[in-house]
Design a protein around this motif. Structure first.
Motif, PDB file in Angstrom:
ATOM      1  N   TYR A 251       0.852  -1.184   0.000  1.00 21.40           N
ATOM      2  CA  TYR A 251       0.000   0.000   0.000  1.00 21.40           C
ATOM      3  C   TYR A 251       0.892   1.241   0.000  1.00 21.40           C
ATOM      4  CZ  TYR A 251      -3.676  -3.370   0.927  1.00 21.40           C
ATOM      5  OH  TYR A 251      -4.532  -4.431   0.820  1.00 21.40           O
ATOM      6  N   ASP A 252       0.312   2.401   0.173  1.00 23.13           N
ATOM      7  CA  ASP A 252       1.075   3.643   0.008  1.00 23.13           C
ATOM      8  C   ASP A 252       2.287   3.725   0.935  1.00 23.13           C
ATOM      9  OD1 ASP A 252      -0.475   4.607  -2.005  1.00 23.13           O
ATOM     10  OD2 ASP A 252      -1.828   5.738  -0.698  1.00 23.13           O
TER      11      ASP A 252
ATOM     12  N   GLN B 181      -1.051  -0.902  -8.238  1.00 20.07           N
ATOM     13  CA  GLN B 181      -0.631   0.495  -8.345  1.00 20.07           C
ATOM     14  C   GLN B 181       0.581   0.816  -7.467  1.00 20.07           C
ATOM     15  OE1 GLN B 181      -3.798   3.206  -7.634  1.00 20.07           O
ATOM     16  NE2 GLN B 181      -2.681   5.011  -8.311  1.00 20.07           N
ATOM     17  N   THR B 182       0.691   0.136  -6.321  1.00 20.24           N
ATOM     18  CA  THR B 182       1.752   0.486  -5.357  1.00 20.24           C
ATOM     19  C   THR B 182       2.903  -0.521  -5.342  1.00 20.24           C
ATOM     20  OG1 THR B 182       0.340  -0.598  -3.702  1.00 20.24           O
ATOM     21  CG2 THR B 182       0.295   1.815  -3.798  1.00 20.24           C
TER      22      THR B 182
END
Length: 575
Positions: free
Chosen positions: A214-215, A284-285
């Motif tokens: 995650y981010d 995406q991450t």
């Protein structure tokens, strides 16, 4: 912070003492206290409940007052930096969060624990059992304890994670099975960290390891007994190194991060062979990693031990004596279909029968059974292997999975030429199997003439016998299981949690199943391409016990819980 009724009751006597403590240690006024005492006299409600409802005091105020009343030390602030992370190792993080507690000091004879609820005697007894020491209590605010849990458990692994990126080695020699218990102190931290994750997964009986970026952090989760649980979180900066290490172990391209990749890792843990199927997908991450853990074993469980019983078990026994035809075992991924097939093969296997299987992967290595491993790299698919198997003149053929028209047709044609065929298929229930085959393109008359039965199954968790407790069923729960009253010989249990089951409340899993026999009436419906609901209705009329009914049977006998039934068996399955 939640305040239990038990804590509120602790405030009730002596009321004059409680009133003095509330006035002395909270912002409560005499007028507010007198108002609450008047309401208590009229309604009989607990004084603490009344004061909380009117927002005259907070849950934090109640804990402070109780500490003064029972002379329990209260710490408004925990010195987190002074807590040794090593003393928390015996306590799982999920258990610490659930019970809002954390060990803060250990001596040779005692363990000091910070808790929000000093009257949580179950947790205190658990800690005494874990540490074999006297437990001393201090009370702290819930927010402080949660902060301490997050920081201390993160600190416990930070020494390894901190230098993962710097010390990753790309050119590691990984030929042959890796014995991860040989990892030495001089190995790169990334190697030791990945090894520890895999070792813990095998030790706790996890079927899958999920690593999700995650981010700001990566989340590590295990699937144990079919249930996902979070294990730990790590800084996102370490994710690339961990992913690269795992891909190296599976001999994948570590430079390719834009495309999904699949691989396999063979390892040894304490002398046991463990096969790990690896899947990576770009998100995406970063890259999301899933590892399916398969402990290779030569031990095949008998159908009785898998959870089959009564009429279903007797009918499976009868079908195992058939000379030709097809039996499908259906269910989602991870529902134990292959294990059931091998349980059936164990009943069939005799010196006068030749058995060949085609699998992906070979999960059980069975003496007396010829097993073929699918290899897509050289185009050795299920269908191609089946074509060659038939020329070997076997009596029994097991196909690991029917996923396309060619495989389905070849399995059915093999059954029509005098072979007994077992296979798996992905459908929600037994009645959906014929329609699934028709959707693949198989002609209905071929299905009707070759199909013997369809066994649909799920795996449900079994309650831990060391900590399960009898449960007084509520009217709502009776409605859930479709009864107006309990049978006289039934006892409902609920899960609790203890050290033996790692605080989960469940020990292992068992099978619940429904067996659809292809009778003349069902055969006619298949020929007419009847929908699954119609087929199921007819099968129930002819005595089929559904997945839901089999689960209710196990709930009433204390094998599993109502909560587990609701989690696994969809309400609409009863139709």
């Amino acid at each position: 912070m939640k305040i239990s009724e038990g804590l509120l009751k602790k405030m009730e006597a002596p009321s004059n003492k409680i009133g003095e403590l509330l006035l002395a240690h909270t912002n409560l006024t005499e007028g507010q206290l007198n108002e609450a005492l008047q309401i208590q006299e009229d309604s009989g409600r607990l004084i603490g409940e009344i004061l909380l409802a009117k927002n005259y005091i907070t849950p934090h105020d109640i804990v402070k007052v109780l500490c003064h009343q029972f002379e329990i030390p209260f710490m408004a602030d925990l010195k987190i930096d002074d807590i040794d992370p090593n003393i928390t190792h015996p306590v799982p993080i999920n258990y610490a969060k659930q019970n809002e507690l954390i060990p803060i000091l250990e001596t040779e004879v005692s363990l000091t624990v910070a808790m929000t609820d000093p009257f949580n005697f179950d947790a205190i007894n658990d800690l005494q059992e874990l540490y074999k020491k006297e437990v001393k209590l201090v009370v702290a605010p819930a927010m402080k304890i949660q902060e301490a849990i997050n920081r201390i458990y993160e600190k416990a692994t930070s020494n390894i994670v901190g230098s993962l990126e710097d010390e990753f080695e790309e050119g590691l020699d990984l030929e042959g099975p890796i014995d991860i218990l040989d990892a030495g102190a001089d190995e790169a931290p990334v190697i030791r960290f990945v090894n520890s994750i895999i070792f813990r997964a095998v030790k706790e009986g996890a079927s899958d390891i999920h690593i999700e970026p995650y981010d700001r952090e990566s989340v590590y989760r295990f699937r144990i007994n079919g249930v996902m649980s979070e294990i730990l979180r790590q800084p996102i900066k370490a994710h690339a190194a961990v992913t690269a290490r795992i891909k190296v172990m599976a001999k994948l391209d570590i430079a390719e991060k834009r495309m999904p990749q699949d691989g396999r890792i063979k390892i040894k843990i304490a002398g046991k062979d463990v096969d790990i199927r690896l899947s990576t997908v770009p998100v995406q991450t970063g890259e999301r990693v899933v590892m399916r853990v398969l402990e290779k074993s030569n031990r095949v469980l008998q159908l009785e031990h898998l959870g089959f019983h009564g009429k279903t078990l007797r009918e499976l026994d009868e079908m195992s004596k058939r000379k030709h035809g097809v039996i499908y075992v259906s269910g989602p991924t991870g529902s134990g279909k292959t294990t059931t097939l091998f349980g059936m093969l164990d009943r069939i296997k005799t010196p006068d029968k030749m058995i060949i299987t085609v699998e992906d992967p070979v999960e059980y290595e069975i003496s007396g059974v010829s097993q073929i491993q699918v290899n897509h790299k050289i185009d050795l698919s299920f269908a191609r292997a089946l074509r060659s198997i038939v020329r070997q003149d076997p009596d029994v053929i097991m196909v690991g999975e029917t996923r396309d028209l060619e495989t389905a047709q070849m399995a059915i044609e093999a059954s029509l030429t005098g072979h007994f065929v077992l296979s798996t298929i992905h459908t929600n229930d037994a009645a959906s199997c014929p329609n699934r085959l028709i959707d693949m393109g198989v002609q209905p008359f071929l299905i009707a003439s070759s199909l013997i039965a369809v066994l649909a199954q799920r795996l449900i968790q079994t309650l831990c016998n060391d900590c399960k407790k009898p449960h007084n069923i509520t009217p709502e729960e009776l409605k859930v299981i479709g009864l107006t009253r309990l049978p006289s010989d039934a006892t409902i249990f609920k899960s609790e949690g203890c050290p033996k089951c790692n605080w989960r409340g469940y020990a292992s899993r068992t099978t619940v199943a429904e067996l659809l026999l292809i009778t003349d009436d069902i055969r006619m419906l298949v020929m007419q391409k009847a929908d699954a609901a119609t087929v199921k209705k007819k099968a129930i009329e002819q005595g089929m016990s559904t997945l839901r009914q089999d689960t209710i049977y196990k709930v009433l006998r204390g094998i599993t819980s109502i909560d587990e039934m609701v989690r696994v068996i969809n309400e609409e399955e009863e139709g």
